[in-house]
Write a protein that holds these residues in place. Sequence first.
Motif, PDB file in Angstrom:
ATOM      1  N   PHE A 227       0.849  -1.179   0.000  1.00  0.00           N
ATOM      2  CA  PHE A 227       0.000   0.000   0.000  1.00  0.00           C
ATOM      3  C   PHE A 227       0.895   1.243   0.000  1.00  0.00           C
ATOM      4  O   PHE A 227       1.982   1.232   0.594  1.00  0.00           O
ATOM      5  CB  PHE A 227      -0.920   0.014   1.214  1.00  0.00           C
ATOM      6  N   PRO A 228       0.463   2.317  -0.637  1.00  0.00           N
ATOM      7  CA  PRO A 228       1.348   3.487  -0.790  1.00  0.00           C
ATOM      8  C   PRO A 228       1.948   4.004   0.514  1.00  0.00           C
ATOM      9  O   PRO A 228       3.160   4.225   0.598  1.00  0.00           O
ATOM     10  CB  PRO A 228       0.421   4.523  -1.443  1.00  0.00           C
ATOM     11  N   SER A 229       1.115   4.216   1.525  1.00  0.00           N
ATOM     12  CA  SER A 229       1.643   4.792   2.766  1.00  0.00           C
ATOM     13  C   SER A 229       2.573   3.827   3.489  1.00  0.00           C
ATOM     14  O   SER A 229       3.569   4.242   4.099  1.00  0.00           O
ATOM     15  CB  SER A 229       0.497   5.207   3.689  1.00  0.00           C
ATOM     16  N   ASN A 230       2.281   2.526   3.430  1.00  0.00           N
ATOM     17  CA  ASN A 230       3.149   1.548   4.088  1.00  0.00           C
ATOM     18  C   ASN A 230       4.477   1.405   3.358  1.00  0.00           C
ATOM     19  O   ASN A 230       5.527   1.260   3.986  1.00  0.00           O
ATOM     20  CB  ASN A 230       2.442   0.194   4.171  1.00  0.00           C
ATOM     21  N   ALA A 231       4.428   1.431   2.023  1.00  0.00           N
ATOM     22  CA  ALA A 231       5.676   1.400   1.251  1.00  0.00           C
ATOM     23  C   ALA A 231       6.494   2.651   1.528  1.00  0.00           C
ATOM     24  O   ALA A 231       7.718   2.602   1.666  1.00  0.00           O
ATOM     25  CB  ALA A 231       5.370   1.278  -0.241  1.00  0.00           C
ATOM     26  N   GLY A 232       5.800   3.797   1.643  1.00  0.00           N
ATOM     27  CA  GLY A 232       6.497   5.037   1.958  1.00  0.00           C
ATOM     28  C   GLY A 232       7.116   5.016   3.335  1.00  0.00           C
ATOM     29  O   GLY A 232       8.237   5.505   3.536  1.00  0.00           O
ATOM     30  N   ALA A 249      13.146  -1.210  -1.654  1.00  0.00           N
ATOM     31  CA  ALA A 249      11.918  -1.748  -2.232  1.00  0.00           C
ATOM     32  C   ALA A 249      10.747  -0.814  -1.962  1.00  0.00           C
ATOM     33  O   ALA A 249       9.867  -0.630  -2.815  1.00  0.00           O
ATOM     34  CB  ALA A 249      11.640  -3.138  -1.672  1.00  0.00           C
ATOM     35  N   GLY A 250      10.737  -0.201  -0.778  1.00  0.00           N
ATOM     36  CA  GLY A 250       9.646   0.705  -0.428  1.00  0.00           C
ATOM     37  C   GLY A 250       9.583   1.912  -1.358  1.00  0.00           C
ATOM     38  O   GLY A 250       8.510   2.274  -1.833  1.00  0.00           O
ATOM     39  N   ILE A 251      10.741   2.522  -1.635  1.00  0.00           N
ATOM     40  CA  ILE A 251      10.732   3.690  -2.511  1.00  0.00           C
ATOM     41  C   ILE A 251      10.392   3.282  -3.941  1.00  0.00           C
ATOM     42  O   ILE A 251       9.730   4.034  -4.674  1.00  0.00           O
ATOM     43  CB  ILE A 251      12.100   4.426  -2.460  1.00  0.00           C
ATOM     44  N   ALA A 252      10.794   2.084  -4.348  1.00  0.00           N
ATOM     45  CA  ALA A 252      10.458   1.608  -5.685  1.00  0.00           C
ATOM     46  C   ALA A 252       8.949   1.403  -5.825  1.00  0.00           C
ATOM     47  O   ALA A 252       8.349   1.773  -6.841  1.00  0.00           O
ATOM     48  CB  ALA A 252      11.209   0.316  -5.993  1.00  0.00           C
ATOM     49  N   VAL A 253       8.332   0.821  -4.801  1.00  0.00           N
ATOM     50  CA  VAL A 253       6.893   0.563  -4.850  1.00  0.00           C
ATOM     51  C   VAL A 253       6.119   1.878  -4.842  1.00  0.00           C
ATOM     52  O   VAL A 253       5.195   2.086  -5.643  1.00  0.00           O
ATOM     53  CB  VAL A 253       6.458  -0.324  -3.664  1.00  0.00           C
ATOM     54  N   PHE A 254       6.498   2.787  -3.944  1.00  0.00           N
ATOM     55  CA  PHE A 254       5.759   4.050  -3.879  1.00  0.00           C
ATOM     56  C   PHE A 254       5.974   4.876  -5.144  1.00  0.00           C
ATOM     57  O   PHE A 254       5.034   5.486  -5.664  1.00  0.00           O
ATOM     58  CB  PHE A 254       6.167   4.855  -2.654  1.00  0.00           C
ATOM     59  N   ALA A 255       7.186   4.882  -5.664  1.00  0.00           N
ATOM     60  CA  ALA A 255       7.449   5.590  -6.926  1.00  0.00           C
ATOM     61  C   ALA A 255       6.643   4.964  -8.063  1.00  0.00           C
ATOM     62  O   ALA A 255       6.198   5.669  -8.977  1.00  0.00           O
ATOM     63  CB  ALA A 255       8.934   5.553  -7.257  1.00  0.00           C
TER      64      ALA A 255
END
Length: 274
Positions: A227-232, A249-255
Amino acid sequence: MTVTSIAPARPTTYKVTGGRVLRSEWAKFWSLRSSWITLAVAVFLLVLFGTIASYTYSAGTTAGGPPGGDTGASDAVSLALTGVTFASLAVGVLGVLLSAGEYSTGMIRSTLTAVPRRLPVLWAKAAVLGPIALVLATLGTLAAFGLGSPGLDGEKISLSLGDDGVLRSLAGAGLYLGLVAVFGVALGVLLRNSAGAIASLVGILLILPGLASLLPDSWYDTLSPYFPSNAGQAVYALHQSSDALSPGAGIAVFAGWVALTLAGAAYRLVRTDV
């Protein structure tokens, strides 16, 4: 007597270039009082909540953060970044107003008449707001950490900027907020309605993780980190929980979420009338 005819001067023509569109959006952004006021509010919330959380800390409390995320026990960084959730709403709403606001006032017609190719307008808006939000948010996180550190003197969770991962987390929070601002721009162009885009922003960042908790545990455990906020949150968390993504991985998912929304906004901008 010889009469000399003077040819009429040709009107000066200007070619629409990416640089000129960028300068236009830059001037447009700073000409609005709401722009710098909202940016100031975002930085103020970062510093205020981070400082308060540090000075009111007592052993056994947990740090705040976006709904749906859990980084475990508090640390000096998570306390300093308590205001990230509130700041993300401020910069996201600013992004929506920067883009959808032109549809509300009708100014978008003049903008697209001046820039017939359309897409440079979207890229310029994102390129103006994103870096500004990133820089100011990073300064805000550094200020929140610096002002809150004296309140944690003598505590086991006390940290300094030189400790492992601290600067990465603070810079990660600034990067996350910069991307949230671009996310708001994309939502504004995609939905073309300020109220609808702001509601979508709040729903995606804050409400979606809570609603997802109604899913079966196996589904929730699989989907929640993406989910965007959790990845962020994974980008700026100092310590990762076992089910969270790594910072990279988090920044890749949110991006990826931001890029997908930008792609949808670009498609609608090109394919539909204003």
